[in-house]
Design a protein around this motif. Structure first.
Motif, PDB file in Angstrom:
ATOM      1  N   THR A   2       0.869  -1.179  -0.190  1.00 44.31           N
ATOM      2  CA  THR A   2       0.069   0.012   0.000  1.00 44.31           C
ATOM      3  C   THR A   2       0.956   1.279  -0.095  1.00 44.31           C
ATOM      4  OG1 THR A   2      -1.638  -1.322   1.372  1.00 44.31           O
ATOM      5  CG2 THR A   2      -1.680   1.208   1.083  1.00 44.31           C
ATOM      6  N   VAL A   3       0.754   2.070  -0.826  1.00 38.76           N
ATOM      7  CA  VAL A   3       1.205   3.414  -1.018  1.00 38.76           C
ATOM      8  C   VAL A   3       0.327   4.542  -0.974  1.00 38.76           C
ATOM      9  CG1 VAL A   3       2.734   4.950  -2.539  1.00 38.76           C
ATOM     10  CG2 VAL A   3       3.079   2.300  -2.379  1.00 38.76           C
ATOM     11  N   SER A   4       0.601   5.406  -0.199  1.00 39.89           N
ATOM     12  CA  SER A   4      -0.013   6.802  -0.183  1.00 39.89           C
ATOM     13  C   SER A   4       0.956   7.863  -0.721  1.00 39.89           C
ATOM     14  CB  SER A   4      -0.533   6.877   1.145  1.00 39.89           C
ATOM     15  OG  SER A   4       0.386   7.226   2.308  1.00 39.89           O
ATOM     16  N   LEU A   5       0.288   9.158  -1.312  1.00 35.44           N
ATOM     17  CA  LEU A   5       0.821  10.129  -1.740  1.00 35.44           C
ATOM     18  C   LEU A   5       0.362  11.343  -1.223  1.00 35.44           C
ATOM     19  CD1 LEU A   5       0.833   8.886  -5.789  1.00 35.44           C
ATOM     20  CD2 LEU A   5       2.540   8.383  -4.110  1.00 35.44           C
ATOM     21  N   LYS A   6       1.396  12.164  -1.119  1.00 35.76           N
ATOM     22  CA  LYS A   6       1.236  13.645  -0.329  1.00 35.76           C
ATOM     23  C   LYS A   6       1.772  14.572  -1.180  1.00 35.76           C
ATOM     24  CE  LYS A   6       2.377  14.490   3.660  1.00 35.76           C
ATOM     25  NZ  LYS A   6       2.495  14.307   5.048  1.00 35.76           N
ATOM     26  N   LEU A   7       1.274  15.511  -2.146  1.00 40.14           N
ATOM     27  CA  LEU A   7       1.896  16.636  -2.579  1.00 40.14           C
ATOM     28  C   LEU A   7       2.002  17.742  -2.017  1.00 40.14           C
ATOM     29  CD1 LEU A   7       3.045  16.889  -5.668  1.00 40.14           C
ATOM     30  CD2 LEU A   7       0.963  18.050  -6.238  1.00 40.14           C
ATOM     31  N   ILE A   8       3.172  18.124  -1.809  1.00 36.62           N
ATOM     32  CA  ILE A   8       3.366  19.723  -1.252  1.00 36.62           C
ATOM     33  C   ILE A   8       3.449  20.420  -2.371  1.00 36.62           C
ATOM     34  CG2 ILE A   8       4.528  20.914   0.521  1.00 36.62           C
ATOM     35  CD1 ILE A   8       3.611  18.113   1.618  1.00 36.62           C
ATOM     36  N   SER A   9       2.523  21.564  -2.307  1.00 34.36           N
ATOM     37  CA  SER A   9       2.511  22.451  -3.561  1.00 34.36           C
ATOM     38  C   SER A   9       2.567  24.130  -2.913  1.00 34.36           C
ATOM     39  CB  SER A   9       1.146  22.039  -4.234  1.00 34.36           C
ATOM     40  OG  SER A   9       0.293  22.622  -3.662  1.00 34.36           O
ATOM     41  N   HIS A  10       2.555  24.914  -4.019  1.00 34.78           N
ATOM     42  CA  HIS A  10       2.032  26.101  -3.938  1.00 34.78           C
ATOM     43  C   HIS A  10       1.237  26.653  -5.123  1.00 34.78           C
ATOM     44  CE1 HIS A  10       2.928  30.453  -5.101  1.00 34.78           C
ATOM     45  NE2 HIS A  10       2.936  30.394  -3.643  1.00 34.78           N
ATOM     46  N   LYS A  11       0.153  27.307  -4.998  1.00 32.63           N
ATOM     47  CA  LYS A  11      -1.056  27.702  -5.569  1.00 32.63           C
ATOM     48  C   LYS A  11      -0.638  28.216  -7.251  1.00 32.63           C
ATOM     49  CE  LYS A  11      -4.832  28.087  -2.722  1.00 32.63           C
ATOM     50  NZ  LYS A  11      -6.470  28.307  -2.185  1.00 32.63           N
ATOM     51  N   LEU A  12       0.389  28.762  -7.384  1.00 29.35           N
ATOM     52  CA  LEU A  12       0.958  29.226  -8.546  1.00 29.35           C
ATOM     53  C   LEU A  12       1.812  28.570  -9.329  1.00 29.35           C
ATOM     54  CD1 LEU A  12       1.055  33.167  -7.873  1.00 29.35           C
ATOM     55  CD2 LEU A  12      -0.760  32.003  -9.381  1.00 29.35           C
ATOM     56  N   CYS A  13       2.627  27.668  -8.582  1.00 30.79           N
ATOM     57  CA  CYS A  13       3.565  26.989  -9.422  1.00 30.79           C
ATOM     58  C   CYS A  13       3.297  26.162 -10.372  1.00 30.79           C
ATOM     59  CB  CYS A  13       4.449  26.286  -8.183  1.00 30.79           C
ATOM     60  SG  CYS A  13       5.695  25.225  -8.940  1.00 30.79           S
ATOM     61  N   VAL A  55       6.867  18.826  -3.967  1.00 27.34           N
ATOM     62  CA  VAL A  55       7.532  17.566  -3.307  1.00 27.34           C
ATOM     63  C   VAL A  55       6.456  16.530  -3.254  1.00 27.34           C
ATOM     64  CG1 VAL A  55       8.577  16.556  -1.232  1.00 27.34           C
ATOM     65  CG2 VAL A  55       9.252  18.767  -2.132  1.00 27.34           C
ATOM     66  N   LEU A  56       6.942  15.266  -3.590  1.00 22.00           N
ATOM     67  CA  LEU A  56       5.676  14.297  -3.581  1.00 22.00           C
ATOM     68  C   LEU A  56       6.154  13.422  -2.151  1.00 22.00           C
ATOM     69  CD1 LEU A  56       3.258  12.775  -4.835  1.00 22.00           C
ATOM     70  CD2 LEU A  56       4.990  11.337  -6.000  1.00 22.00           C
ATOM     71  N   VAL A  57       5.366  13.147  -1.294  1.00 21.71           N
ATOM     72  CA  VAL A  57       5.805  12.334  -0.290  1.00 21.71           C
ATOM     73  C   VAL A  57       5.324  11.026  -0.322  1.00 21.71           C
ATOM     74  CG1 VAL A  57       5.869  12.169   2.324  1.00 21.71           C
ATOM     75  CG2 VAL A  57       6.023  14.330   1.345  1.00 21.71           C
ATOM     76  N   VAL A  58       5.925  10.054  -0.564  1.00 19.76           N
ATOM     77  CA  VAL A  58       5.456   8.702  -0.868  1.00 19.76           C
ATOM     78  C   VAL A  58       5.505   7.624   0.541  1.00 19.76           C
ATOM     79  CG1 VAL A  58       5.646   6.563  -2.330  1.00 19.76           C
ATOM     80  CG2 VAL A  58       6.308   8.827  -3.336  1.00 19.76           C
ATOM     81  N   THR A  59       4.386   7.441   1.052  1.00 20.90           N
ATOM     82  CA  THR A  59       4.576   6.652   2.203  1.00 20.90           C
ATOM     83  C   THR A  59       4.223   5.289   1.914  1.00 20.90           C
ATOM     84  OG1 THR A  59       3.846   8.698   3.443  1.00 20.90           O
ATOM     85  CG2 THR A  59       3.647   6.532   4.639  1.00 20.90           C
ATOM     86  N   THR A  60       4.928   4.351   2.383  1.00 18.66           N
ATOM     87  CA  THR A  60       4.786   3.052   2.268  1.00 18.66           C
ATOM     88  C   THR A  60       4.699   2.191   3.693  1.00 18.66           C
ATOM     89  OG1 THR A  60       7.128   2.305   2.141  1.00 18.66           O
ATOM     90  CG2 THR A  60       5.876   3.001   0.128  1.00 18.66           C
ATOM     91  N   GLY A  61       4.807   0.995   3.630  1.00 18.08           N
ATOM     92  CA  GLY A  61       4.992   0.346   5.117  1.00 18.08           C
ATOM     93  C   GLY A  61       6.389   0.415   5.427  1.00 18.08           C
ATOM     94  N   GLU A  62       7.270   0.715   4.746  1.00 18.01           N
ATOM     95  CA  GLU A  62       8.744   0.964   5.154  1.00 18.01           C
ATOM     96  C   GLU A  62       9.059   2.397   5.413  1.00 18.01           C
ATOM     97  OE1 GLU A  62      10.921  -0.646   1.864  1.00 18.01           O
ATOM     98  OE2 GLU A  62      10.233  -2.628   2.095  1.00 18.01           O
TER      99      GLU A  62
END
Length: 225
Positions: A2-13, A55-62
């Motif tokens: 299982t992988v979850s994804l979190k994207l850190i962003s800026h509204k204009l970028c 930045v894409l934060v990829v979270t796995t079981g590890e």
């Protein structure tokens, strides 16, 4: 796994928009967190070696892995996620697409100068540079509707945020950048209608972009006046 994804962003970028478009084209669920690049949180600086979004934060079981640089993020999504393929299968064509993605980044460099300068001469230099670059793009385009024909690709994801700037710029001045590029104009229109492109920014994007120009005392606004 299982992988979850979190994207850190800026509204204009525009680089963030590339990643958002790729995620939406793949149909991948993700969490988006907007930050203020003028006041970067400490937790973000720990994640991003360059202090830039996306930045894409990829979270796995590890554990967590933070991927930075938009093209790296897009390539990771292409290699790991199901859904529509956004790169050609042929190795040579794939390399060609990657080269045009870099060309899109070069165009963004000129756009940055166009929108932030208050100097008329600098503005004109950047405008001419953009005319020349889009002349090269015009020569590379085929019958459309997308960069490589009927299939939407990562090159389209790169250029859609470029064209979005001009929705406001067109209101401000007759810049003439696409005057001799009918294929580019048609491509721009097609991309603007794509759901992934339309939803890559919030409804307040035009107001935020205009406020950005005001903060930089942009020559663009003087032309509008």
């Amino acid at each position: 796994m299982t992988v979850s994804l979190k994207l850190i962003s800026h509204k204009l970028c525009p680089y963030v928009q590339r990643a958002v478009i790729a995620l939406k084209e793949k149909g991948v669920p993700f969490e988006r967190i907007d930050i203020d690049l003028a006041d970067k949180p400490d937790w973000f600086l720990k994640l991003s070696p360059l202090g830039k979004v996306p930045v894409l934060v990829v979270t796995t079981g590890e554990g967590e892995v933070a991927l930075f640089e938009s093209n790296v993020i897009c390539e990771y999504l292409e290699e790991t996620q199901a859904g529509a393929k956004l790169h050609p299968v042929d190795a040579l064509k794939r390399a060609e697409h990657r080269a045009w993605m870099e060309f899109g980044s070069a165009i963004l460099g000129d756009l940055w100068g166009l929108e932030t300068t208050s100097d008329p001469a600098t503005f004109e230099g950047k405008r001419q540079a953009l005319v020349a670059k889009f002349r090269r793009v015009e020569a590379a385009l085929g019958a459309g509707p997308y960069f490589a024909g009927r299939a939407f690709s990562l090159v389209d994801a790169v250029f859609a945020p470029v064209f979005r700037y001009f929705d406001l710029f067109d209101e401000l001045t007759e810049h003439g950048i696409f005057q001799d590029a009918p294929k580019v104009r048609a491509w721009r229109t097609t991309l603007a209608q794509r759901p992934s492109v339309r939803s890559a920014v919030d409804a307040d994007y035009p107001q935020l972009l205009r406020a950005f120009l005001v903060r930089h005392d942009a020559h663009l606004l003087k032309l509008a006046a």
